[in-house]
Motif scaffolding. Sequence first.
Motif, PDB file in Angstrom:
ATOM      1  N   MET A  53       0.806  -1.175  -0.025  1.00  0.00           N
ATOM      2  CA  MET A  53       0.028   0.073   0.112  1.00  0.00           C
ATOM      3  C   MET A  53       1.098   1.232   0.019  1.00  0.00           C
ATOM      4  SD  MET A  53      -3.453  -1.211   0.988  1.00  0.00           S
ATOM      5  CE  MET A  53      -4.155  -0.054   1.914  1.00  0.00           C
ATOM      6  N   ILE A  54       0.304   2.228  -0.806  1.00  0.00           N
ATOM      7  CA  ILE A  54       1.287   3.583  -0.770  1.00  0.00           C
ATOM      8  C   ILE A  54       0.475   4.514  -0.193  1.00  0.00           C
ATOM      9  CG2 ILE A  54       2.546   2.954  -2.820  1.00  0.00           C
ATOM     10  CD1 ILE A  54       0.682   4.569  -4.488  1.00  0.00           C
ATOM     11  N   ILE A  55       0.970   5.671   0.397  1.00  0.00           N
ATOM     12  CA  ILE A  55       0.595   6.776   0.984  1.00  0.00           C
ATOM     13  C   ILE A  55       0.308   7.951   0.032  1.00  0.00           C
ATOM     14  CG2 ILE A  55       0.518   8.644   2.754  1.00  0.00           C
ATOM     15  CD1 ILE A  55       2.087   6.740   4.347  1.00  0.00           C
ATOM     16  N   LEU A  56      -0.860   8.286  -0.158  1.00  0.00           N
ATOM     17  CA  LEU A  56      -0.835   9.574  -1.220  1.00  0.00           C
ATOM     18  C   LEU A  56      -1.879  10.501  -0.396  1.00  0.00           C
ATOM     19  CD1 LEU A  56      -2.064   7.593  -4.325  1.00  0.00           C
ATOM     20  CD2 LEU A  56       0.146   8.711  -3.624  1.00  0.00           C
ATOM     21  N   THR A  57      -1.892  11.715  -0.918  1.00  0.00           N
ATOM     22  CA  THR A  57      -2.575  12.977  -0.343  1.00  0.00           C
ATOM     23  C   THR A  57      -3.852  13.352  -1.145  1.00  0.00           C
ATOM     24  OG1 THR A  57      -0.451  13.486   0.244  1.00  0.00           O
ATOM     25  CG2 THR A  57      -1.924  15.175   0.595  1.00  0.00           C
ATOM     26  N   ARG A  91      -3.022  12.581 -15.685  1.00  0.00           N
ATOM     27  CA  ARG A  91      -2.664  13.938 -15.118  1.00  0.00           C
ATOM     28  C   ARG A  91      -3.563  14.862 -15.915  1.00  0.00           C
ATOM     29  NH1 ARG A  91       3.447  14.820 -15.639  1.00  0.00           N
ATOM     30  NH2 ARG A  91       3.171  12.710 -16.923  1.00  0.00           N
ATOM     31  N   ILE A  92      -4.332  15.616 -15.169  1.00  0.00           N
ATOM     32  CA  ILE A  92      -5.508  16.307 -15.674  1.00  0.00           C
ATOM     33  C   ILE A  92      -5.520  17.967 -15.208  1.00  0.00           C
ATOM     34  CG2 ILE A  92      -6.953  14.457 -16.398  1.00  0.00           C
ATOM     35  CD1 ILE A  92      -8.607  14.793 -13.695  1.00  0.00           C
ATOM     36  N   PRO A  93      -5.044  18.429 -14.250  1.00  0.00           N
ATOM     37  CA  PRO A  93      -3.594  18.499 -14.226  1.00  0.00           C
ATOM     38  C   PRO A  93      -3.311  17.864 -12.936  1.00  0.00           C
ATOM     39  CG  PRO A  93      -4.564  20.762 -13.390  1.00  0.00           C
ATOM     40  CD  PRO A  93      -5.634  19.900 -14.219  1.00  0.00           C
ATOM     41  N   GLU A  94      -3.959  17.800 -12.173  1.00  0.00           N
ATOM     42  CA  GLU A  94      -3.581  16.830 -10.811  1.00  0.00           C
ATOM     43  C   GLU A  94      -3.657  15.584 -11.513  1.00  0.00           C
ATOM     44  OE1 GLU A  94      -7.313  17.737 -11.477  1.00  0.00           O
ATOM     45  OE2 GLU A  94      -7.046  18.897  -9.752  1.00  0.00           O
ATOM     46  N   SER A  95      -3.206  14.622 -10.426  1.00  0.00           N
ATOM     47  CA  SER A  95      -3.165  13.085 -10.810  1.00  0.00           C
ATOM     48  C   SER A  95      -4.535  12.605 -10.492  1.00  0.00           C
ATOM     49  CB  SER A  95      -2.097  12.475 -10.093  1.00  0.00           C
ATOM     50  OG  SER A  95      -0.983  12.996 -10.447  1.00  0.00           O
ATOM     51  N   SER A 125       2.372  14.055  -8.372  1.00  0.00           N
ATOM     52  CA  SER A 125       2.426  13.964  -9.637  1.00  0.00           C
ATOM     53  C   SER A 125       2.421  12.305 -10.169  1.00  0.00           C
ATOM     54  CB  SER A 125       3.748  14.492 -10.075  1.00  0.00           C
ATOM     55  OG  SER A 125       4.908  13.816  -9.644  1.00  0.00           O
ATOM     56  N   VAL A 126       2.316  12.152 -11.273  1.00  0.00           N
ATOM     57  CA  VAL A 126       2.388  10.837 -11.960  1.00  0.00           C
ATOM     58  C   VAL A 126       3.591  10.206 -11.632  1.00  0.00           C
ATOM     59  CG1 VAL A 126       2.247   9.280 -13.815  1.00  0.00           C
ATOM     60  CG2 VAL A 126       0.433  11.027 -13.632  1.00  0.00           C
ATOM     61  N   GLU A 127       4.622  11.040 -11.691  1.00  0.00           N
ATOM     62  CA  GLU A 127       5.972  10.478 -11.530  1.00  0.00           C
ATOM     63  C   GLU A 127       6.289  10.089  -9.782  1.00  0.00           C
ATOM     64  OE1 GLU A 127       5.655  12.568 -15.252  1.00  0.00           O
ATOM     65  OE2 GLU A 127       5.226  13.262 -13.070  1.00  0.00           O
ATOM     66  N   GLU A 128       5.584  10.845  -9.094  1.00  0.00           N
ATOM     67  CA  GLU A 128       5.852  10.427  -7.610  1.00  0.00           C
ATOM     68  C   GLU A 128       5.043   9.527  -7.385  1.00  0.00           C
ATOM     69  OE1 GLU A 128       6.125  14.684  -5.322  1.00  0.00           O
ATOM     70  OE2 GLU A 128       4.310  14.622  -6.525  1.00  0.00           O
ATOM     71  N   ILE A 129       3.705   9.057  -7.850  1.00  0.00           N
ATOM     72  CA  ILE A 129       3.104   7.860  -7.524  1.00  0.00           C
ATOM     73  C   ILE A 129       3.834   6.741  -8.103  1.00  0.00           C
ATOM     74  CG2 ILE A 129       1.037   6.700  -8.233  1.00  0.00           C
ATOM     75  CD1 ILE A 129      -0.246   9.740  -8.553  1.00  0.00           C
ATOM     76  N   ILE A 130       4.473   6.791  -9.338  1.00  0.00           N
ATOM     77  CA  ILE A 130       5.177   5.705 -10.032  1.00  0.00           C
ATOM     78  C   ILE A 130       6.266   5.393  -8.876  1.00  0.00           C
ATOM     79  CG2 ILE A 130       6.648   4.992 -11.702  1.00  0.00           C
ATOM     80  CD1 ILE A 130       4.740   6.397 -13.495  1.00  0.00           C
ATOM     81  N   ASP A 131       7.208   6.488  -8.377  1.00  0.00           N
ATOM     82  CA  ASP A 131       8.242   6.226  -7.488  1.00  0.00           C
ATOM     83  C   ASP A 131       8.020   5.563  -6.297  1.00  0.00           C
ATOM     84  OD1 ASP A 131      10.070   7.016  -9.308  1.00  0.00           O
ATOM     85  OD2 ASP A 131      10.114   9.364  -8.242  1.00  0.00           O
TER      86      ASP A 131
END
Length: 71
Positions: A1-5, A24-28, A43-49
């Motif tokens: 599981m990942i933590i998101l905001t 990306r819409i502009p938020e994710s 961002s999409v990149e942060e989520i992938i990381d």
Amino acid sequence: MIILTKRNHEKFLVNHLQIECIERIPESKITMMNHDYYLVRESVEEIIDKIAVYNAKVQEVHREITVSDKR
């Protein structure tokens, strides 16, 4: 599981294995397999990381357990 905001700065956990797509819409916008979706600040990149880091931790734990079991 990942933590998101969420957009309101509330933190929550997401099972990354249930993510169907990220836009990306502009938020994710994260669409889950059950077609629910979340708008998040990362961002999409942060989520992938975050997913990559989580998967690496799981693999490391698996390696440690496998090595320990062979001793």
